[in-house]
Design an enzyme around this catalytic site. Structure first.
Site, short mmCIF file in Angstrom:
data_model
loop_
_atom_site.label_atom_id
_atom_site.label_comp_id
_atom_site.label_asym_id
_atom_site.label_seq_id
_atom_site.Cartn_x
_atom_site.Cartn_y
_atom_site.Cartn_z
N ASP A 14 -35.91 18.55 1.86
CA ASP A 14 -35.50 18.20 0.71
C ASP A 14 -34.49 19.11 -0.51
O ASP A 14 -36.45 19.49 -1.07
CB ASP A 14 -36.06 17.16 0.79
CG ASP A 14 -36.25 16.21 -0.96
OD1 ASP A 14 -35.09 16.05 -1.74
OD2 ASP A 14 -37.23 15.28 -1.00
N LYS A 77 -30.70 21.93 -9.66
CA LYS A 77 -29.37 21.35 -8.61
C LYS A 77 -28.59 20.67 -10.14
O LYS A 77 -27.97 20.21 -9.32
CB LYS A 77 -30.70 20.00 -8.21
CG LYS A 77 -30.51 19.28 -7.59
CD LYS A 77 -31.10 18.03 -6.83
CE LYS A 77 -30.57 17.32 -5.84
NZ LYS A 77 -31.86 17.26 -5.39
N GLU A 177 -29.75 11.80 0.22
CA GLU A 177 -30.60 11.22 -0.02
C GLU A 177 -30.97 9.62 0.68
O GLU A 177 -32.18 9.88 1.92
CB GLU A 177 -31.53 11.61 -1.33
CG GLU A 177 -31.41 13.65 -1.26
CD GLU A 177 -31.44 13.36 -2.79
OE1 GLU A 177 -31.68 13.00 -4.05
OE2 GLU A 177 -31.77 14.88 -3.28
N ASP A 200 -34.42 4.72 -5.87
CA ASP A 200 -35.53 6.57 -6.33
C ASP A 200 -35.72 6.85 -7.78
O ASP A 200 -34.98 7.06 -7.88
CB ASP A 200 -34.15 6.94 -5.80
CG ASP A 200 -35.12 8.09 -5.96
OD1 ASP A 200 -35.96 8.80 -6.41
OD2 ASP A 200 -34.36 9.58 -5.41
#
Ligand code: AMP
Length: 616
Positions: A14, A77, A177, A200
């Site tokens: 992850d 990211k 994800e 999330d």
């Protein structure tokens, strides 16, 4: 080595905006991988570049961030596969190093003299994860599955793959994800058709994904999110409340150290209220006369954070509307991210979808654990699960007049392949321009340009050439385009690289670079060690010469003085070899001196030690 019974080791990663985790399946169950010290690998996604090519990664980089903001990269990211124009001013403002755009519109980070691509920075994180996993597992780790947000486009996925390659990892699959989180809950089996909502809510971002599971395949129906909505916002609300009290005491809460203390105290109070009904937000700094005690109940916190939770629920409703579904169509709700530990969040999400969300798996680990399950499948551990992802955006080619013909539609399961035939509208065309695009709109100007290339053909009358264009999306969602003129046999096997990506040559170049630098790094280390050792030996030799030099001959004394002086000069150079020789020479020249000392002091106890050790 592997045989028919031993699945090959493939890890799940992850690669998060804030933290990165590594997991693997052992005896059929996913676990976080532990590092050499026995701690689970949970590394802040932060890189701080030192002078030269060396960098700190993880917690050490986070701690260095306030001291060297212009050399420290957090949240890399957000930059993956992006051009400057893709980034909002808020996102750009987050970065310490300057962001620049070079070549094919790819953002790079300027650190000192050097420019780094986001892929290289991510690779540093991945390399650290790989290193720690290898230390913990006691075996090489070369293959991985990496997760990305469902809304990552081709360029962002390709950038993630490239980062893996640069880090020396073979990336077997990039997966979404929310798909990973669903897998961690055992959802998505062949007989479990339905719609999964993955909610999330992390520290800084919120994402809601709706996935359709059908015959073991996951299809993204919709994603809605807010890259500036997270648990940090709840902390900020508590901070403002506490800051108001401090102001009443005549204390300026904006002072940086106090602000940091306040933020930590606020987060601690928030977390305490996830398991207690009541807590006290405490701040004490006697040196500055700060003493704050703010009583808080769970109900207080809920009232404070209600608007933030509402915002997230609004995004859930929007995603449902986009896919033409109602809450009752959702068969499972999966919770991801630390903020979903808050009971109020669970309650409100449960109310919206009319069902209790899955919360049993640690919401910080759930994505990594799901990635490990996918990794295990690819390594041969599970054979009963077929798992496919889908193409997030349609892929097409420019035709005359700036229109786009789509060859592969969004949401097609991958791998996918499609072919179209074209001809030329004019006589004697010798080169056909092909422009590959991604997006749902009809006009080139509204889609994202992925690549352009030329197919050269012999001159023919208009309408005669038969140009076959084939799009191939492999199991990793990576696109390759082939063009062939059938009459002449002219063909171009074009490697399609997203406009915001790196070419394979560039990736290989960066890898070669990093290998070269790895050698460089080893040399620098050796040099530093040798210089330190030399300094100790020189100091020891000179001091001992002062104390016991009278017992040597003049020639022996001179030899030591000369060897020490030569070694001192060599320490200023950059060469490892001569420095080693110089050190050896001084040790040899100093041998008679060591003997004198040894004779003088207790020979037995010191036997076997070197001159510098005696001195110490
Ligand atoms: P993530 O980005 O998924 O690591 O989530 C981090 C966020 O979760 C931070 O804002 C944390 O303060 C928050 N968090 C972690 N544990 C808890 C908890 N028990 N209760 C409330 N918030 C939490």
């Amino acid at each position: 080595m592997s045989d028919a019974h031993t699945p090959e080791l493939v890890i799940g990663i992850d690669l998060g905006t804030t933290n990165s985790l590594v997991a693997r399946v052992v005896d059929g169950r996913p676990h976080l991988v532990h590092d050499g010290s026995g701690a689970p690998i949970f590394v802040p996604s932060a890189v701080s570049f030192l002078e030269g090519e060396q960098a700190l990664v993880g917690q050490a980089a986070v701690e260095r961030a306030p001291l060297a903001p212009e050399r420290t990269v957090l949240s890399v990211k957000r930059l993956m596969g992006q051009g400057l124009a893709d980034l909002s001013p808020e996102v750009r403002a987050q970065y310490g190093p300057e962001l620049v755009e070079e070549g094919r519109k790819l953002v790079k980070l300027r650190v000192g003299e050097r420019l780094y691509t986001p892929q290289e920075v991510s690779a540093r994180i991945l390399r650290e994860l790989k290193r720690r996993a290898e230390e913990g597992l006691g075996q090489p780790v070369t293959r991985a599955v990496i997760t990305v947000p469902a809304w990552f486009d081709d360029a962002q996925r390709q950038a993630t793959r490239d980062a893996g390659k640069i880090a020396g990892l073979e990336v077997l699959r990039i997966i979404n994800e929310p798909t990973a989180a669903s897998l961690a809950y055992g959802l998505g089996g062949k007989d479990q058709d339905g719609v999964i909502a993955v909610y999330d809510f992390g520290g800084g971002t919120f994402d809601l994904s709706l996935l359709r599971v059908q015959a073991g395949t996951f299809r993204v129906l919709a994603t809605c999110g807010d890259t500036f909505l997270g648990g940090d916002d709840i902390d900020r609300l508590l901070v403002s409340r506490a800051a108001a009290l401090l102001q009443q005491q005549g204390i300026d809460p904006r002072e940086p150290r106090l602000k940091a203390q306040l933020r930590r105290a606020a987060e601690a109070a928030k977390i305490a209220l996830s398991s207690a009904d009541h807590t006290v937000l405490r701040l004490q700094d006697p040196t500055r006369g700060v003493r704050l005690e703010l009583e808080l109940t769970r109900a207080d916190l809920e009232a404070l954070m209600r608007p933030l939770v509402e915002r997230s629920l609004e995004l859930c409703r929007r995603a449902l509307a986009q896919s033409g579904l109602g809450p009752a169509d959702v068969s499972e709700v999966v919770m991801v991210g630390g903020t979903t530990r808050i009971p109020y969040v669970r309650q409100r999400v449960g109310e919206l979808f009319g069902r209790a969300p899955h919360t049993q798996v640690d919401p910080d680990q759930v994505v990594a654990l799901g990635a490990a399950i996918q990794a295990d499948i690819l390594g041969g551990g599970h054979s009963d699960v077929l798992l496919l992802d889908v193409i997030p955006l349609s892929l097409g080619i420019e035709t005359y007049g700036g229109a786009v013909t789509k060859l592969i539609m969004a949401n097609s399961a991958i791998p996918a392949q499609a072919t179209e035939e074209y001809t030329t509208p004019k006589d004697n065309v010798t080169a056909i321009d092909l422009h590959v695009l991604q997006g749902e709109r009809e006009l080139v100007a509204d889609c994202r340009s992925l690549a352009r290339f030329k197919l050269r053909i012999p001159p023919m009358p208009a309408g005669l050439p038969k140009v076959k264009v084939t799009f191939l999306v492999d199991a990793d969602g990576i696109l390759r385009v082939m063009a062939e003129e059938e009459r002449s046999g002219a063909e171009a096997h074009i490697e399609v690289v997203p406009v915001h990506g790196l070419t394979e040559d560039e990736v290989d170049g960066i890898m070669a670079d990093s290998i070269e630098h790895a050698l460089d790094d080893v040399r620098v280390h050796q040099l530093i060690d040798l210089r330190n050792e030399s300094a100790t030996v020189i100091r020891a030799a000179r001091r001992t010469l002062e104390n016991a030099g009278d017992q040597l001959t003049a020639a022996q004394r001179e030899a030591i003085v000369a060897a020490a002086a030569r070694l001192e000069t060599l320490c200023e150079g950059q060469e490892v070899g001569p420095l080693k020789e110089g050190l050896e020479a001084l040790n040899q020249a100093a041998e008679p001196l060591a003997e004198v000392i040894l004779n003088r002091v207790a020979r037995e106890t010191l036997a076997g030690k070197r001159l510098d050790e005696i001195e110490v």
